[in-house]
Design an enzyme around this catalytic site. Structure first.
Site, PDB file in Angstrom:
ATOM      1  N   GLU A  50       0.920  -1.022   0.012  1.00 49.90           N
ATOM      2  CA  GLU A  50      -0.078   0.027  -0.137  1.00 49.90           C
ATOM      3  C   GLU A  50       0.813   1.569  -0.088  1.00 49.90           C
ATOM      4  OE1 GLU A  50      -3.212   2.547   1.993  1.00 49.90           O
ATOM      5  OE2 GLU A  50      -2.398   0.359   3.323  1.00 49.90           O
ATOM      6  N   ASP A  75       4.903   4.445   3.424  1.00 44.06           N
ATOM      7  CA  ASP A  75       5.242   5.897   4.112  1.00 44.06           C
ATOM      8  C   ASP A  75       6.289   6.611   4.656  1.00 44.06           C
ATOM      9  OD1 ASP A  75       1.863   7.665   3.832  1.00 44.06           O
ATOM     10  OD2 ASP A  75       3.239   8.441   4.882  1.00 44.06           O
ATOM     11  N   ASP A 124      -1.187  12.591  -3.239  1.00 40.21           N
ATOM     12  CA  ASP A 124      -1.149  14.110  -3.478  1.00 40.21           C
ATOM     13  C   ASP A 124      -0.920  13.885  -4.777  1.00 40.21           C
ATOM     14  OD1 ASP A 124      -0.504  14.226  -0.735  1.00 40.21           O
ATOM     15  OD2 ASP A 124       0.897  14.064  -1.383  1.00 40.21           O
ATOM     16  N   LYS A 128       0.293  20.488  -9.681  1.00 39.53           N
ATOM     17  CA  LYS A 128       1.414  21.837 -10.890  1.00 39.53           C
ATOM     18  C   LYS A 128       1.891  21.103 -11.692  1.00 39.53           C
ATOM     19  CE  LYS A 128       1.285  25.267  -7.899  1.00 39.53           C
ATOM     20  NZ  LYS A 128       2.558  25.642  -6.415  1.00 39.53           N
ATOM     21  N   ASP A 160      -9.738  10.723  -4.394  1.00 40.10           N
ATOM     22  CA  ASP A 160     -11.127  11.552  -5.115  1.00 40.10           C
ATOM     23  C   ASP A 160     -10.601  12.671  -6.324  1.00 40.10           C
ATOM     24  OD1 ASP A 160      -8.932  12.477  -3.267  1.00 40.10           O
ATOM     25  OD2 ASP A 160     -10.303  14.814  -2.900  1.00 40.10           O
TER      26      ASP A 160
HETATM   27  C1  SAM Z   1      -2.938  12.079   0.730  1.00 39.43           C
HETATM   28  S1  SAM Z   1      -2.415  11.357   1.926  1.00 39.43           S
HETATM   29  C2  SAM Z   1      -3.270  10.352   2.180  1.00 39.43           C
HETATM   30  C3  SAM Z   1      -2.767   8.743   2.661  1.00 39.43           C
HETATM   31  C4  SAM Z   1      -4.026   7.927   3.008  1.00 39.43           C
HETATM   32  N1  SAM Z   1      -3.522   6.502   2.091  1.00 39.43           N
HETATM   33  C5  SAM Z   1      -5.259   7.890   3.151  1.00 39.43           C
HETATM   34  O1  SAM Z   1      -5.938   7.759   2.491  1.00 39.43           O
HETATM   35  O2  SAM Z   1      -5.382   7.913   4.499  1.00 39.43           O
HETATM   36  C6  SAM Z   1      -0.769  10.550   1.007  1.00 39.43           C
HETATM   37  C7  SAM Z   1       0.313  10.331   2.099  1.00 39.43           C
HETATM   38  O3  SAM Z   1       1.071   9.661   0.799  1.00 39.43           O
HETATM   39  C8  SAM Z   1       2.346   9.711   1.501  1.00 39.43           C
HETATM   40  N2  SAM Z   1       3.395  10.366   0.499  1.00 39.43           N
HETATM   41  C9  SAM Z   1       3.265  11.014  -0.310  1.00 39.43           C
HETATM   42  N3  SAM Z   1       4.346  11.400  -1.282  1.00 39.43           N
HETATM   43  C10 SAM Z   1       5.759  10.344  -1.428  1.00 39.43           C
HETATM   44  C11 SAM Z   1       6.211   9.609  -0.740  1.00 39.43           C
HETATM   45  N4  SAM Z   1       7.098  10.275  -2.056  1.00 39.43           N
HETATM   46  N5  SAM Z   1       7.143   8.519  -0.820  1.00 39.43           N
HETATM   47  C12 SAM Z   1       6.454   7.920   0.222  1.00 39.43           C
HETATM   48  N6  SAM Z   1       5.181   8.325   0.913  1.00 39.43           N
HETATM   49  C13 SAM Z   1       5.101   9.673   0.154  1.00 39.43           C
HETATM   50  C14 SAM Z   1       2.165  11.079   2.420  1.00 39.43           C
HETATM   51  O4  SAM Z   1       2.930  11.257   3.853  1.00 39.43           O
HETATM   52  C15 SAM Z   1       0.749  10.743   2.730  1.00 39.43           C
HETATM   53  O5  SAM Z   1       0.469  10.265   4.222  1.00 39.43           O
END
Ligand code: SAM
Length: 223
Positions: A50, A75, A124, A128, A160
């Site tokens: 995941e 993460d 995310d 951009k 989303d």
């Molecule tokens: C918007 S949150 C979604 C978290 C979870 N999947 C949820 O739906 O509640 C995006 C997650 O991706 C992690 N993340 C973003 N870019 C990352 C990267 N390049 N490497 C590791 N983690 C990353 C962030 O730390 C964050 O916890």
């Protein structure tokens, strides 16, 4: 979350047997678990990732449902996956682990064909143009995912973001990958796969409260 709480979680993560936090040096100098993740779980069961797992709701829910499959939540933010790691330990879920790393390093952390399936849960969207290289379904990430996935391995993307959904569909179509399922509003689709609608992540619950549509794509990378 206050910085004291974060520190407490970081310290606890250090003691958790289901948390792996390699240094950059360990990753770049030939990571010992690459190709050897089965030794962490003490079995040869399939491994599912995941990516951007946050608190790890998917890893936990799927691990409970499928004890014969190993799940690894990846993460950068240890204070978030602390929640999932703690739950897994409390509930004796031995088929879950959490890995603190940048997803960009995924091909140094896992070996060719080591992974059966990938879930990307609410990444995310990096809208951009200058952030394109950080978007988790861009062409460079697909290449890395293809390397670590078994030949028939699948990728699941739940988001989303209409932008992320459309961007990914366009890229998959343009590069000729195999789209197994795609829907722009899974909770309004009576035929949506149950594993997609049965679990809501932390971010997802907030988006659902705001009345947002949740989209889903399941695909195979084919070159
Ligand atoms: C918007 S949150 C979604 C978290 C979870 N999947 C949820 O739906 O509640 C995006 C997650 O991706 C992690 N993340 C973003 N870019 C990352 C990267 N390049 N490497 C590791 N983690 C990353 C962030 O730390 C964050 O916890």
């Amino acid at each position: 979350m206050g910085s004291k709480n974060k520190l407490r979680r970081f310290r606890e993560n250090e003691t958790f047997t289901n948390v792996v936090q390699p240094t950059r040096g360990e990753v770049f100098e030939g990571f010992k678990l690459k190709g050897n993740w089965h030794t962490h779980f003490n079995n040869n069961n399939p491994i599912v990732l995941e990516l951007g797992c946050g608190k790890g709701e998917y890893s936990i829910a799927l691990a409970k449902k499928n004890p014969g499959i190993n799940y690894i939540g990846v993460d950068l933010k240890g204070a978030r996956f602390w929640r999932g790691a703690k739950t897994a330990l409390e509930e004796n879920l031995i088929n879950v682990a959490f890995l603190r790393s940048q997803i960009e390093l995924i091909d140094l952390l896992f070996d060719e064909n080591e992974i059966a399936e990938i879930w990307i849960t609410f990444p995310d969207p990096q809208i951009k143009y200058t952030r394109t290289k950080h978007r988790l379904t861009n062409a460079a990430f697909l290449k890395k995912f293809n390397y670590i996935l078994k030949p028939d391995g699948v990728v699941n993307l739940k988001t989303d973001s209409e932008f992320m959904h459309g961007y990914t569909l366009g890229l998959l179509h343009g590069e000729g990958h195999e789209i197994l399922y795609a829907h722009h509003d899974i909770y309004k689709n009576p035929h949506a796969p149950t594993e997609v609608t049965a679990t809501q992540t932390f971010y997802e619950s907030q988006y659902l409260e705001q009345g947002k549509q949740i989209t889903y794509i399941k695909f195979r990378i084919r070159y």
